[in-house]
Design a protein around this motif. Structure first.
Motif, mmCIF file in Angstrom:
data_model
loop_
_atom_site.group_PDB
_atom_site.id
_atom_site.type_symbol
_atom_site.label_atom_id
_atom_site.label_comp_id
_atom_site.label_asym_id
_atom_site.label_seq_id
_atom_site.Cartn_x
_atom_site.Cartn_y
_atom_site.Cartn_z
ATOM 1 N N TYR A 46 0.649 -1.410 0.061
ATOM 2 C CA TYR A 46 0.106 -0.324 0.177
ATOM 3 C C TYR A 46 0.812 1.055 -0.391
ATOM 4 O O TYR A 46 2.057 0.996 0.046
ATOM 5 N N ASP A 47 0.246 2.303 -0.253
ATOM 6 C CA ASP A 47 1.269 3.434 -0.423
ATOM 7 C C ASP A 47 1.575 3.482 1.043
ATOM 8 O O ASP A 47 0.626 3.783 1.645
ATOM 9 N N ASN A 48 2.581 4.127 1.313
ATOM 10 C CA ASN A 48 2.815 4.339 3.152
ATOM 11 C C ASN A 48 3.641 5.616 2.773
ATOM 12 O O ASN A 48 4.426 6.037 1.720
ATOM 13 N N SER A 49 3.817 6.202 3.918
ATOM 14 C CA SER A 49 5.151 7.529 4.159
ATOM 15 C C SER A 49 6.590 6.758 3.995
ATOM 16 O O SER A 49 6.691 5.853 5.005
ATOM 17 N N ALA A 50 7.644 7.735 4.147
ATOM 18 C CA ALA A 50 8.621 7.300 3.971
ATOM 19 C C ALA A 50 9.850 8.397 4.895
ATOM 20 O O ALA A 50 10.860 7.895 5.097
ATOM 21 N N VAL A 130 6.625 9.783 -0.319
ATOM 22 C CA VAL A 130 5.543 8.388 -0.783
ATOM 23 C C VAL A 130 6.591 7.431 -1.857
ATOM 24 O O VAL A 130 6.262 7.435 -2.304
ATOM 25 N N ARG A 131 5.421 6.155 -0.142
ATOM 26 C CA ARG A 131 6.401 4.917 -1.299
ATOM 27 C C ARG A 131 4.862 4.435 -2.499
ATOM 28 O O ARG A 131 4.042 3.919 -1.333
ATOM 29 N N VAL A 132 4.977 4.084 -2.563
ATOM 30 C CA VAL A 132 3.760 4.153 -4.526
ATOM 31 C C VAL A 132 3.952 2.666 -4.397
ATOM 32 O O VAL A 132 4.609 1.996 -3.952
ATOM 33 N N LYS A 133 2.779 2.076 -3.806
ATOM 34 C CA LYS A 133 2.418 0.637 -4.064
ATOM 35 C C LYS A 133 3.031 0.688 -5.555
ATOM 36 O O LYS A 133 2.326 0.413 -6.114
#
Ligand code: AMP
Ligand code: MG
Length: 413
Positions: A46-50, A130-133
């Motif tokens: 899932y998209d998550n915070s870096a 954002v670390r993209v899915k």
């Protein structure tokens, strides 16, 4: 008589990867995956915070500075967060999922908190931090091709892919048989004429180091029945390594017994030294490596001939020892006709590997082997190789840290 390269070619042509098995992921370290591993899901999932910071919508931050109302807190592992509405932000920690309504993260360092508001002091771009899915690995794509060796990095990737069991090539079970009436086992008291069966232990260690499983058969005495019984036992394994009893002596029985058991001998004697009397045969598809008994010959032939075969059987693609170019530090003399491998210590100087003779080169001299960093290949036809000549070195260990003081005796065969 085959040359060294021909002999190794014959051996490699007669061995093939063993079957597959599934092993628990931690046990897969060092093994070779037997099938392509396909990603069952996206990584990240899932998209998550870096970063630790604030999840925002970039469109809310067009002016500098921008003030947004803090409406929530999302730690890593937090999932329940209502959609973030216009003019709002959520305090977010590294790894937490980006909440609906947000498309960027502003690092804490680029903000100031004032009561229930955050002041953003810089421009914000969509997707920043954002670390993209699926940006690392997309679902359905190949994570590892068959034939990859599993290192710690592959363990991590396979774990991230939920792969609790890993398909790998089977470990070779390798029977080790020593032959000779003079041999006693480690721990028995030596008497006149006895020799401790060191080959079994050095071979077992080398087999283990190659990633295979040694099966110690003990000692076959110098009579046909003893050889037959032990060699038959060894042929239950994937490969059999014998040491000694393979030259032209009256009590050298290994080849005779292998033949009587129905093994096909592919060669006996190779144009190399040490290791000249090595024999190779195949029994019902299983390789039998009959190595000379002098401890150095045993170890050198294992390293250069047996290990590549075991690696191939366990699915490795790169099976030959790493050869580097080196410079001989001293003159070397030899008889023509065979490829000689001399034990050398190696020092790196000005980016080049410089090889010094590690000591007395007779194949019974074990101490030179313990000092050996590499085996230097002296060409077949040469009789005199002057200092400064370039030679191939089969590295036996990492050499960078050696100091001049450790370089040892300066004499060559
Ligand atoms: P052979 O080929 O039987 O004539 O053995 C050659 C030399 O290797 C002899 O000096 C043996 O004593 C020695 N040797 C044979 N087997 C071993 C062993 N398992 N461990 C140590 N030395 C051995
Ligand atoms: Mg013997």
């Amino acid at each position: 008589m085959p040359s060294f390269e021909e002999a190794r070619g014959i051996i490699l042509a007669h061995v093939a990867p063993l079957g597959e098995e599934n092993v628990p992921l931690p046990d897969a370290l060092g093994r070779v995956v037997s099938r392509d591993i396909i990603a069952p899901w996206d990584l990240p999932q899932y998209d998550n915070s870096a970063m630790d910071g604030y999840a925002v919508h970039a469109a809310d931050c067009t002016s500098v500075p921008t003030r947004l109302l803090i409406t929530g807190f999302l730690p890593a592992g937090g999932a329940d967060c209502p959609a973030v509405t216009v003019g709002c932000a959520v305090r977010i920690m590294t790894g937490a999922p980006i909440p609906a309504g947000c498309n960027a993260v502003v690092p804490i360092e680029e903000t100031e908190q004032e009561g229930d508001q955050v002041v953003i002091k810089q421009r914000v771009l969509p997707k920043q931090h954002v670390r993209v899915k699926g940006s690392d690995v997309a679902s359905g794509t190949q994570v590892l091709p068959a034939g990859s060796q599993v290192r710690p990095a592959e363990i991590g990737m396979l774990a991230a892919m939920g792969q609790a069991l890993v398909p790998v090539f089977r470990k070779a079970r390798v029977a080790i048989l020593s032959t000779g009436d003079e041999l006693i086992e480690l721990g028995e008291s030596p008497k006149a004429g006895s020799v401790i069966n060191s080959n079994a232990l050095s071979l077992a260690a080398a087999v283990r180091e190659a990633g295979a499983e040694p099966v110690l058969l003990g000692i076959a005495r110098d009579n046909l029945e003893s050889h037959r019984e032990k060699m038959r036992e060894g042929l239950c394994c994937d490969a059999l390594i014998t040491s000694a009893g393979v030259s032209a002596g009256d009590r050298d029985l290994v080849r005779e017994v292998a033949a009587s058991l129905g093994a096909e001998e592919l060669f006996w004697k190779i144009g190399m030294k040490p290791g000249g009397p090595t024999a190779f045969s195949v029994w019902q598809g299983k390789p039998i490596f009959s190595l000379p008994g002098n401890p150095v010959s045993t170890m050198v032939t294992f390293e250069l001939l047996v290990k590549p075969a075991l690696l191939k059987m366990m699915g490795h693609h790169r099976v030959l020892p790493p050869f580097v170019k080196g410079i001989l530090a001293e003159d070397a003399h030899k008889k023509p006709g065979k490829l000689h491998f001399i034990r050398v210590t190696v020092k790196k100087r000005h980016g080049r590997h410089v090889a010094y003779c590690a000591g007395e080169q007779h194949t019974a001299i074990l101490s030179t082997m313990t000092r050996c960093d590499a085996l230097a290949a002296l060409p077949c036809d040469a009789t005199f190789i002057p200092a400064g000549s370039e030679v191939d070195l089969a590295l036996m260990r990492e050499v960078d840290l050696l100091s001049e003081a450790e370089v040892g005796i300066r004499c060559c065969a």
